[in-house]
Design an enzyme around this catalytic site. Structure first.
Site, short mmCIF file in Angstrom:
data_model
loop_
_atom_site.label_atom_id
_atom_site.label_comp_id
_atom_site.label_asym_id
_atom_site.label_seq_id
_atom_site.Cartn_x
_atom_site.Cartn_y
_atom_site.Cartn_z
CG HIS A 97 2.78 50.31 79.12
ND1 HIS A 97 1.98 49.53 78.31
CD2 HIS A 97 2.50 51.59 78.79
CE1 HIS A 97 1.26 50.31 77.51
NE2 HIS A 97 1.55 51.56 77.79
CB SER A 105 13.31 33.58 104.90
OG SER A 105 13.98 32.38 104.54
CE LYS A 145 13.04 36.87 100.77
NZ LYS A 145 12.86 35.64 100.03
CD GLU A 185 4.31 37.28 99.49
OE1 GLU A 185 4.84 37.58 100.58
OE2 GLU A 185 4.66 36.33 98.80
#
Ligand code: ARG
Length: 472
Positions: A170, A291, A297, A304
């Site tokens: 979980h 970024s 970043k 992704e």
């Protein structure tokens, strides 16, 4: 229609459709626009040439065409191969697809003898064999790339066979595991994926060439010869099935979709692990991007994108399934829609597999941070319960209850289980001794799980050794 009317005789090699014999008007432009497939099926050129060569050689050896004609055809095909591989082949929309583009070019190069190549053949069995060869290659490439990915995972798993990390259920801390063990879980998944491609290959490896349009051929062709020369195990056994079936592509796309699902799960873990909140792993600049506005970043874009590709790949399986459903036998033009989704799916899959292998090799775990997290969240509570069962002969359900009380006490105090004093343990269960502390560390917890396939480093190393042999 009248705008496109033409009295030019068909099949004159001047841009008129090859099947134009019984037609007196050129197809409307829209008809041509919806019909044309050369824009995408040009990718089948190598397979189309291979099929044509195998067919021509068989026609010669069976005496269906004269050797001299056959040789001329083979020489012409060699020239065409030259043009195709050097990028000088003149692709033309008016010849619709790769099959007719190549045949039309052959006619330009060697004259009317070119027309003998299509004896005992139809574009229906031609495209069936071309596409099957392409999908077979794609399945082979995917299986090989899966193995390369497995090797990258194995190398990291070996280095970090005993690096502790939290195991989750979980996505909550459950029990300590090792990073090597976690990576080896994916080695298993990708091993099954490669197996699915091999299984699909074995089933698809029958040659449809010689089924002709749908009913077979009246010429004395040797389908066993063409099958063997194209690396197939045998010819397909039913000519209708040969030209109407695309389940070989559906099966390969299913294998691709399942693989993409596994890639997506691993990609998601990489995304999680690289956030500073987890901080379990670091990727180098090679697999991250910055970024434009937030200088701090470092984004895991490759992960992704791999996580997302499953949409395209599973979408392709859906597309082809819907194209094929409800089609009456035998060939229907609907089936021309098989190629784009299949090409797209395998392009996406191959890129994902390569990028994932690159990312796995690139990553460095922060073993201290992972080990610290491995002990958080009372992750050794099960070890306490197991100790109570083993040492005090308690029924597991009672042990579970006692452990729950210990967790509650530690939580109230704001400490880990191992920080409770013996007195505090004994207040919950008087028979507990200080032997209990030995099982409360994450390292002891992991090392104790010696069952076959368990997370104990010795077990993980045994599985690494097994896979090294399989992949050698
Ligand atoms: N371009 C066609 C395809 O991809 C080739 C087969 C065409 N056959 C036919 N009878 N029109 O399916």
């Amino acid at each position: 229609m009248t705008d496109n009317a033409s009295k030019t005789p068909a099949a004159n090699g001047q841009g008129q459709a090859m099947w134009g014999g019984r037609f007196s008007a050129k197809p409307a432009e829209l008809m041509q626009a919806i019909n044309v497939s050369i824009g995408f099926d040009k990718r089948l050129w190598a397979q189309d040439l291979a099929g044509s060569r195998a067919h021509a050689r068989m026609l010669i050896s069976q005496g269906v065409i004269a050797s001299s004609d056959g040789e001329e055809i083979l020489e012409g095909l060699a020239k065409i191969e030259d043009e195709l591989s050097t990028g000088t082949f003149p692709f033309r929309d008016e010849y619709e697809d790769i099959h007719m583009n190549i045949e039309a070019r052959l006619r330009e190069l060697i004259g009317p003898t070119a027309g003998r190549l299509h004896t005992a053949r139809s574009r229906n069995d031609q495209v069936a064999v071309d596409f099957r060869l392409w999908v077979r290659d794609a399945a082979d490439r995917s299986a090989a790339q899966l193995q390369a990915l497995q090797k990258a995972l194995l190398a990291q798993a070996e280095t970090y066979a005993d690096a502790l990390m939290p195991g989750f259920t979980h996505l909550q801390p459950a029990q300590p595991v090792t990073f090597g063990h976690h990576l080896m879980a994916y080695v298993e998944m990708f091993g099954r994926d490669a197996g699915r491609f091999r299984d699909a290959r074995a089933r698809m490896n029958e040659c449809p060439l010689g089924a002709a349009a749908l009913a077979g051929s009246p010429f004395p062709i040797d389908r066993h010869q063409t099958a063997a020369s194209l690396g197939f195990d045998r010819p397909t056994a039913n000519s209708l099935d040969s030209v109407s079936s695309r389940d070989f592509a559906l099966e390969a796309l299913s294998a691709a979709s399942i693989t993409a699902t596994h890639l997506s799960r691993l990609a998601e873990e990489i995304v999680l692990w690289t956030t500073p909140m987890f901080g379990f792993i670091k990727l180098t600049d090679a697999f991250t991007t910055g970024s434009s506005i937030m200088p701090q970043k470092k984004n895991p874009d490759a992960a992704e994108l791999i996580r997302a590709k499953v949409g395209r790949i599973l979408g392709s399986l859906t597309t082809l399934t819907v194209v094929m459903k409800g089609l009456p036998l035998a060939y229907s033009k609907d089936m021309q829609e098989d190629k784009v989704p299949t090409f797209e799916a395998f392009d996406a899959l191959e890129l994902s597999l390569l990028a994932m292998a690159g990312m796995i090799a690139d990553l460095t775990p922060n073993t201290e941070k992972m080990a610290a997290a491995a002990g958080a969240g009372f992750s050794t509570a099960t070890d306490l319960a197991d100790w109570l069962v083993r040492e005090l002969n308690m029924p597991f359900r009672d042990a579970h209850h006692v452990t729950g009380s210990a967790v509650k006490a530690a939580e109230t105090k704001g400490v880990d289980l191992s920080d409770l004093s013996l007195g505090e343990f004994q207040a919950i269960e008087p028979r507990i001794t200080d032997g209990v502390y030995a099982v409360l560390t994450p390292a002891a917890s992991a090392a104790s799980r010696m069952s076959y396939g368990g997370t104990a480093p010795a077990q993980v190393r045994a599985q690494i050794a097994r896979w090294k042999e399989i992949l050698a």
